[in-house]
Scaffold this motif. Structure first.
Motif, PDB file in Angstrom:
ATOM      1  N   GLY A 311       0.924  -1.421   0.046  1.00 29.45           N
ATOM      2  CA  GLY A 311       0.124   0.033  -0.137  1.00 29.45           C
ATOM      3  C   GLY A 311       0.935   1.153   0.029  1.00 29.45           C
ATOM      4  O   GLY A 311       1.991   1.429  -1.099  1.00 29.45           O
ATOM      5  N   THR A 312       0.433   2.232   1.014  1.00 26.28           N
ATOM      6  CA  THR A 312       1.386   3.345   0.966  1.00 26.28           C
ATOM      7  C   THR A 312       2.839   3.184   1.367  1.00 26.28           C
ATOM      8  O   THR A 312       3.592   3.817   0.729  1.00 26.28           O
ATOM      9  N   SER A 313       3.089   2.218   2.105  1.00 25.33           N
ATOM     10  CA  SER A 313       4.239   1.840   2.564  1.00 25.33           C
ATOM     11  C   SER A 313       5.041   1.299   1.232  1.00 25.33           C
ATOM     12  O   SER A 313       6.377   1.393   0.934  1.00 25.33           O
ATOM     13  N   VAL A 356       9.421  -1.604   4.587  1.00 27.15           N
ATOM     14  CA  VAL A 356       8.538  -0.447   5.248  1.00 27.15           C
ATOM     15  C   VAL A 356       7.359  -0.712   5.896  1.00 27.15           C
ATOM     16  O   VAL A 356       6.654  -1.349   4.891  1.00 27.15           O
ATOM     17  N   THR A 357       6.968  -0.481   6.775  1.00 23.26           N
ATOM     18  CA  THR A 357       5.605  -0.802   7.380  1.00 23.26           C
ATOM     19  C   THR A 357       5.239   0.117   8.604  1.00 23.26           C
ATOM     20  O   THR A 357       6.096  -0.263   9.580  1.00 23.26           O
ATOM     21  N   SER A 359       3.124   0.128  10.560  1.00 22.46           N
ATOM     22  CA  SER A 359       2.330  -0.464  11.872  1.00 22.46           C
ATOM     23  C   SER A 359       3.605  -1.582  12.377  1.00 22.46           C
ATOM     24  O   SER A 359       3.353  -1.790  13.505  1.00 22.46           O
ATOM     25  N   THR A 362       2.008  -5.708   9.594  1.00 22.12           N
ATOM     26  CA  THR A 362       1.352  -6.202   8.302  1.00 22.12           C
ATOM     27  C   THR A 362       1.847  -7.600   7.891  1.00 22.12           C
ATOM     28  O   THR A 362       2.870  -7.853   7.571  1.00 22.12           O
ATOM     29  N   THR A 365       4.055  -8.126   4.949  1.00 24.21           N
ATOM     30  CA  THR A 365       5.307  -7.730   4.911  1.00 24.21           C
ATOM     31  C   THR A 365       6.117  -8.568   6.006  1.00 24.21           C
ATOM     32  O   THR A 365       7.461  -8.797   5.541  1.00 24.21           O
ATOM     33  N   ALA A 410      -6.203   5.955   6.733  1.00 23.17           N
ATOM     34  CA  ALA A 410      -5.413   6.345   5.487  1.00 23.17           C
ATOM     35  C   ALA A 410      -4.109   6.897   5.994  1.00 23.17           C
ATOM     36  O   ALA A 410      -4.102   7.833   6.833  1.00 23.17           O
ATOM     37  N   LEU A 495      -4.338   5.868  -4.731  1.00 15.16           N
ATOM     38  CA  LEU A 495      -4.826   5.198  -3.666  1.00 15.16           C
ATOM     39  C   LEU A 495      -5.484   5.872  -2.657  1.00 15.16           C
ATOM     40  O   LEU A 495      -6.565   5.355  -2.032  1.00 15.16           O
ATOM     41  N   LYS A 496      -5.203   7.098  -2.282  1.00 14.97           N
ATOM     42  CA  LYS A 496      -5.833   7.823  -1.067  1.00 14.97           C
ATOM     43  C   LYS A 496      -7.023   8.295  -1.866  1.00 14.97           C
ATOM     44  O   LYS A 496      -8.238   8.176  -1.069  1.00 14.97           O
TER      45      LYS A 496
HETATM   46  O1  M6R Z   1       1.241  -0.773   8.446  1.00 10.17           O
HETATM   47  P1  M6R Z   1       1.776  -0.995   6.711  1.00 10.17           P
HETATM   48  O2  M6R Z   1       2.437   0.290   6.661  1.00 10.17           O
HETATM   49  O3  M6R Z   1       2.604  -2.158   6.708  1.00 10.17           O
HETATM   50  O4  M6R Z   1       0.469  -0.996   6.051  1.00 10.17           O
HETATM   51  C1  M6R Z   1       0.589  -1.121   4.545  1.00 10.17           C
HETATM   52  C2  M6R Z   1      -0.712  -0.858   4.015  1.00 10.17           C
HETATM   53  O5  M6R Z   1      -1.715  -1.743   4.573  1.00 10.17           O
HETATM   54  C3  M6R Z   1      -1.275   0.524   4.307  1.00 10.17           C
HETATM   55  O6  M6R Z   1      -0.082   1.641   3.660  1.00 10.17           O
HETATM   56  C4  M6R Z   1      -2.837   0.802   3.569  1.00 10.17           C
HETATM   57  O7  M6R Z   1      -2.381   0.831   2.396  1.00 10.17           O
HETATM   58  C5  M6R Z   1      -2.979   2.082   4.072  1.00 10.17           C
HETATM   59  N1  M6R Z   1      -4.519   2.245   4.202  1.00 10.17           N
HETATM   60  C6  M6R Z   1      -2.745   3.323   3.085  1.00 10.17           C
HETATM   61  O8  M6R Z   1      -3.302   4.532   3.468  1.00 10.17           O
END
Ligand code: M6R
Length: 619
Positions: A311-313, A356-357, A359, A362, A365, A410, A495-496
């Motif tokens: 995703g964003t990462s 890159v994560t 949280s 994930t 990842t 997001a 994505l946003k």
């Molecule tokens: O916690 P993470 O960065 O590993 O999460 C990865 C994606 O699930 C996360 O970036 C997702 O796409 C978000 N909702 C983006 O806004």
């Protein structure tokens, strides 16, 4: 993703549990439920589709007395969101109550095995979930005379997949249990005065305690009001020592902002300054001087860098690849972690893997990181916002961003936190390899130190973004174009839009547009063009001309004062001019604000978008 809370102590449990669920709402869910046990061992269970408020209303009417209980927010994986699929689930004998986060991958096999018992007793499954096999497995062991802990350990041993579980025994109002297998978001135990809590995540515990213990993979915990006893892989039970966490509950309040997402967009300059503080030193120039636990000797041996994420990462990883090539001067690549883990790429100990994560939990990842460790033994660095998360435990070294808690589903400020960490890592690798001179390092670090002010000025474009959103709020599609370092940002912008505005949006490399997507364009298909002045500006303007020739309205985001570009397009948003490697910082707030205001114009639930979870702990 699913949220778990549990309580055992002297106070009425229901209110505490519901408040705890509310503090986990940001994780994303579609239904909620609660089970309490009163002193007479009467079970009170309520489950409702939709918001925790619905559950609170049902509990207010039906009552849930008792000072022991567990509760859950469900994000559907097996079975539609419905009252009967919501947790807690009970065994067919009604003696075991369970909530779960994760997936029981072998649930069909386990259901088939347990079916014979249910048939013999003329009972049937009560839900379509994978979860229901868990209380049933435990109950069968209890019936065979085993203790609850042994029965839970047995059940956990039979499950395939990552799972976090909380449970209680219908005839024991003084105890709750928790188990963790793999990385399904984890379980934190919170220590109160004569009372104990459990939760999937810290925000649910913070109003009550900052004294916590995280369960580890394989742990089975028995919790009563005086403490917790943990069993780990056959070792004797032990009482863990709690650690203090310093998360500030004020930091997770929304303050004057209408949504957490808006608050977190505005927090970006500070999040970035905090993340780079002490890590971008100028006299003498030094990047990540103290907190990257990898020696220069190790970094010198690296021949290639692979950056992974989701995703964003993943979009941050794509920008990181660009910086590693340009700043560190060594080959770099990126990959989607969920695809990478099932490929057979050729890595070796000379590849550095950067995960890159935000949280750190994930599952895709973490799975990719396991894959790297088991198969190649390549060194791994994780970039995360959560110190102590599973990813930090798996990696050889961590760069922990200092963005503070991010509540909006997001990702916003953790995106810029990830970018800052990747930029610093590129500098550090370049220096260790001797490919980046002291003088060039100084220039890169000086530029990075201007990034908070680029963000600050970008955030001030909210009003202009709102005007554009009013014009295009009802569009059904957007194409977002970028080139070079702005291409991943085009994908992030799209994505946003998808995540919070529920509008179809595609991020494309501008050069790719004429190879297919151009067929979609007409006067109803707005195109957002990321076009700051830089080495590829002329190529971007060619793409813009091609779009305009198809009568598609163009919204360009470019350098303030770029009248030439402003005249070429239908709508223009100016951002502060930035050095070519720093444009992700000047453009990011504007693409986020555009998506935010489009969602606002469409009247959507911005902080809890449908179907999404903040921490994705299932595959
Ligand atoms: O916690 P993470 O960065 O590993 O999460 C990865 C994606 O699930 C996360 O970036 C997702 O796409 C978000 N909702 C983006 O806004």
């Amino acid at each position: 993703m699913c949220g778990i809370v549990g309580y055992v102590g002297p106070r009425p449990a229901a209110e505490l549990l519901i408040t705890g669920l509310r503090r986990l709402e940001y994780r994303g869910y579609d239904s909620a439920g609660i089970a309490t046990l009163d002193d007479d061992c009467t079970l009170h269970r309520h489950r409702t589709v939709g918001e925790v408020d619905n559950l609170a209303r049902t509990v207010a009417v039906g009552g849930a007395p008792g000072s022991t209980g567990i509760a859950h927010t469900r994000w559907a994986t097996h079975g539609i969101p419905s009252d009967h699929n919501a947790h807690p689930h009970a065994s067919s004998a009604g003696d075991v109550i369970v909530v779960q986060n994760g997936i029981v991958e072998n649930y069909r096999e386990l259901r088939a095995e347990l079916q014979a018992f249910l048939d013999a007793e003329n009972r049937s499954w009560q839900s379509d979930t994978d979860t229901e096999v868990i209380p049933e497995l435990i109950s069968r062991q209890l019936a065979a005379g085993r203790s609850f802990e042994d029965s839970l350990a047995y059940a956990v041993g039979r499950l395939r997949g990552a799972n976090a579980i909380a449970a209680f025994h219908r005839r024991d109002p003084d105890r709750i249990y928790a188990a963790r297998k793999g990385s399904a978001g984890g379980i934190v135990v919170g220590y109160g005065e004569g009372e104990m809590f459990i939760a999937s995540d810290l925000p649910a515990l913070l109003p009550h305690t900052t004294s916590v213990h995280h369960l580890e993979d394989g742990d089975i915990a028995a919790i009563d009001r005086d403490g917790v006893s943990v069993r780990r892989s056959g070792e004797p039970a032990f009482k863990p020592t709690p650690r203090e966490v310093d998360l500030d509950p004020i930091a997770i309040a929304r303050g004057p902002y209408r949504h957490f997402m808006l608050k977190e967009i505005h927090e970006q300059p500070r999040a970035l300054s905090d993340t780079i503080r002490g890590r971008a030193r100028l006299n003498p120039p030094n990047a990540l001087p103290s907190d990257l636990n990898l020696s220069d000797a190790t970094l010198r041996e690296i021949e290639r860098v692979l950056v992974i994420g989701m995703g964003t990462s993943l979009h941050a990883a794509m920008i990181g690849r660009w910086w590693i090539e340009q700043i560190a001067g060594i080959p770099a690549d990126f990959d989607n972690a969920s695809e990478f883990r099932f490929r057979a790429p050729l890595l070796g100990p000379s590849t550095l893997v950067v995960a890159v994560t935000q949280s750190g939990e994930t599952i895709d990842t973490l799975g990719a990181m396991n894959h790297v460790r088991d198969r190649w033994g390549a060194p791994q660095v994780v970039i995360t916002n959560v110190d102590g998360s599973e990813a930090t435990r798996q990696a050889d070294a961590s760069i922990v961003m200092r963005c503070g808690p991010e509540v909006g589903v997001a990702s916003t400020k953790t995106f810029v936190g990830s970018l800052a960490a990747l930029y610093l890592l590129a500098c550090r690798i370049g220096r260790a390899q001797g490919r980046l001179s002291q003088d060039d390092l100084t220039v890169h670090l000086e530029q990075l130190l201007t990034a908070p002010s680029l963000l600050e000025r970008g955030v001030q474009r909210a009003e202009r973004c709102s005007e554009i959103a009013q014009l295009f709020g009802s569009a059904s599609n957007f194409l977002v174009l970028g080139r070079g370092i702005e291409y991943p940002l085009a994908m992030e912008a799209a994505l946003k839009c998808k995540e919070i505005s529920y509008v179809h949006a595609e991020g494309y490399a501008a050069g790719e547009m004429k190879h297919g997507p151009i067929a979609l364009l007409d006067h109803q298909f707005p195109v957002i063009a990321l076009a700051p002045r830089g080495p590829l500006f002329d190529k971007m303007t060619s793409a813009i001309q091609q779009v305009s020739a198809r009568r598609a309205p163009v919204i360009a985001i470019g350098d303030e004062g770029d009248d030439e570009l402003a005249e070429l397009v239908d709508h223009f948003i100016g951002v502060p001019p930035a050095p070519p490697l720093l444009t992700p910082f000047s453009l990011t707030p504007v693409v986020q604000l555009l998506a935010y205001h489009i969602a606002l114009a469409r009247g959507l639930d911005i902080d809890q978008p449908r179907n999404l979870a903040k921490t994705v702990t299932v595959e």
